[in-house]
Design a protein around this motif. Structure first.
Motif, mmCIF file in Angstrom:
data_model
loop_
_atom_site.group_PDB
_atom_site.id
_atom_site.type_symbol
_atom_site.label_atom_id
_atom_site.label_comp_id
_atom_site.label_asym_id
_atom_site.label_seq_id
_atom_site.Cartn_x
_atom_site.Cartn_y
_atom_site.Cartn_z
ATOM 1 N N GLU A 18 14.502 -19.700 -24.541
ATOM 2 C CA GLU A 18 15.990 -19.966 -24.370
ATOM 3 C C GLU A 18 16.673 -20.605 -25.682
ATOM 4 O O GLU A 18 17.920 -20.361 -25.843
ATOM 5 N N GLU A 19 16.014 -20.743 -26.683
ATOM 6 C CA GLU A 19 16.523 -21.577 -27.670
ATOM 7 C C GLU A 19 16.323 -20.637 -28.922
ATOM 8 O O GLU A 19 17.069 -20.484 -29.984
ATOM 9 N N ILE A 20 14.996 -19.916 -29.157
ATOM 10 C CA ILE A 20 14.999 -19.315 -30.304
ATOM 11 C C ILE A 20 15.271 -17.810 -30.308
ATOM 12 O O ILE A 20 16.045 -17.519 -31.297
ATOM 13 N N ILE A 21 14.643 -17.103 -29.655
ATOM 14 C CA ILE A 21 14.949 -15.658 -29.557
ATOM 15 C C ILE A 21 16.408 -15.250 -29.019
ATOM 16 O O ILE A 21 16.750 -14.346 -29.934
ATOM 17 N N PRO A 22 17.033 -16.035 -28.306
ATOM 18 C CA PRO A 22 18.536 -15.701 -28.292
ATOM 19 C C PRO A 22 19.438 -15.853 -29.472
ATOM 20 O O PRO A 22 20.346 -15.297 -29.703
ATOM 21 N N ARG A 23 18.937 -16.528 -30.104
ATOM 22 C CA ARG A 23 19.904 -16.960 -31.623
ATOM 23 C C ARG A 23 19.460 -16.078 -32.626
ATOM 24 O O ARG A 23 19.955 -16.056 -33.664
ATOM 25 N N TRP A 24 18.262 -15.419 -32.534
ATOM 26 C CA TRP A 24 17.569 -14.572 -33.573
ATOM 27 C C TRP A 24 18.760 -13.545 -34.143
ATOM 28 O O TRP A 24 19.295 -12.918 -33.250
ATOM 29 N N HIS A 25 18.838 -13.375 -35.370
ATOM 30 C CA HIS A 25 19.721 -12.582 -36.144
ATOM 31 C C HIS A 25 21.180 -12.686 -35.803
ATOM 32 O O HIS A 25 21.969 -12.301 -36.115
ATOM 33 N N GLN A 26 21.296 -13.997 -35.427
ATOM 34 C CA GLN A 26 22.884 -14.471 -35.273
ATOM 35 C C GLN A 26 23.064 -15.761 -35.834
ATOM 36 O O GLN A 26 24.105 -16.397 -35.654
#
Length: 272
Positions: A18-26
């Motif tokens: 919920e915090e790390i993967i959704p922001r990856w590359h962004q």
């Protein structure tokens, strides 16, 4: 795996999802005062884990990488015999660059020694866990290092070259030290990959408590041989300190003795 470890592993997986993967590359990284990088993901992940630990274990304080040095020192010097050591995103440079080698690292320290450690690799969905005296698991399956190879030239070595004095680098690449060399960029996963036999020799010139607390316990409990030294490898060091440590490890004790001899510690010159 104990109920406590399962609960903590679920917390790390939830945080990653919920915090790390959704922001990856962004996300954009910025430099901190010590030159390391931080992103909004580091802050958000630490906040999420800190809130959960405060709710579920209110008697145990937290020492997190993204706290101020003054806050960290207060935890380390406080009256509690136990505290959590958290790196909410180990390998921030990798994460910010899109390189899939980063982790969450969480350890429980009691009376100055790690007694429980978890490292989650979100990119591979690998969760390494260890409890002192009870071995290491990877995704709840026990792992143990093979006693081979027996000699340095058969080994893969992971070395963090950035934190080794320049004048000592050439000597590390003389013949006989290893078959091949890597530098992957996440201390917590370095220790875990040593634990799982993906390489056999390790050298890092400057890692901090939140970097090594969980990962080194995981490696030790899997059968690795490891040592921590004060700066430049001049003397054995406490495992619970805010100062950077030189860390060295190998797949087993005999190999570590050969590796320490080859590396030729300490990293000091005459007159230092």
């Amino acid at each position: 795996m104990s109920i406590e470890l399962r609960h903590l592993a679920a917390l790390l997986r939830e945080t990653a999802a919920e915090e790390i993967i959704p922001r990856w590359h962004q996300v954009q990284a910025r430099s901190k005062g010590d030159g390391s990088l931080v992103t909004e993901t580091d802050i958000a992940a630490q906040r999420r884990i800190a809130d959960a630990l405060a709710r579920d274990f209110p008697e145990i304080p937290l020492l997190g990488e993204e706290m101020s040095a003054q806050e960290q020192a207060r935890v380390l010097e406080g009256s509690s015999p136990s505290f959590w050591a958290l790196d909410p995103l180990d390998g921030t440079s990798n994460y910010a660059s899109g390189f899939p080698f980063f982790a969450i690292s969480l350890a429980l320290i009691e009376h100055g020694e790690p007694v429980l450690g978890l490292v989650l690799d979100p990119a591979r969905d690998e969760c390494f866990c260890a409890t002192k005296g009870q071995g290491t698991t990877l995704n709840e399956r026990p792992i143990r290092i093979d006693a081979h190879p027996a000699s340095l030239p058969e080994c893969i070595a992971v070395m963090d070259l950035k934190r080794i004095p320049r004048e000592r680098l050439a000597g590390l690449f003389r013949p006989g030290g290893f078959r091949s060399q890597r530098n992957i960029g996440s201390v917590a996963l370095d220790w875990c990959w040593l634990a799982s036999g993906r390489f056999q020799l390790y050298l890092h010139g400057g890692q901090k408590l939140w970097d090594y607390a969980a990962g080194r316990l995981i490696a030790d409990e899997a059968g690795a041989a490891t040592r921590l030294f004060a700066a430049k490898g001049t003397q054995a060091a406490s495992s619970s300190s805010l100062e950077p440590h030189l860390a060295i490890g190998a797949a087993h004790e005999a190999l570590l003795e050969d590796w320490v001899g080859f590396v030729d510690l300490p990293f000091t010159e005459a007159g230092d």
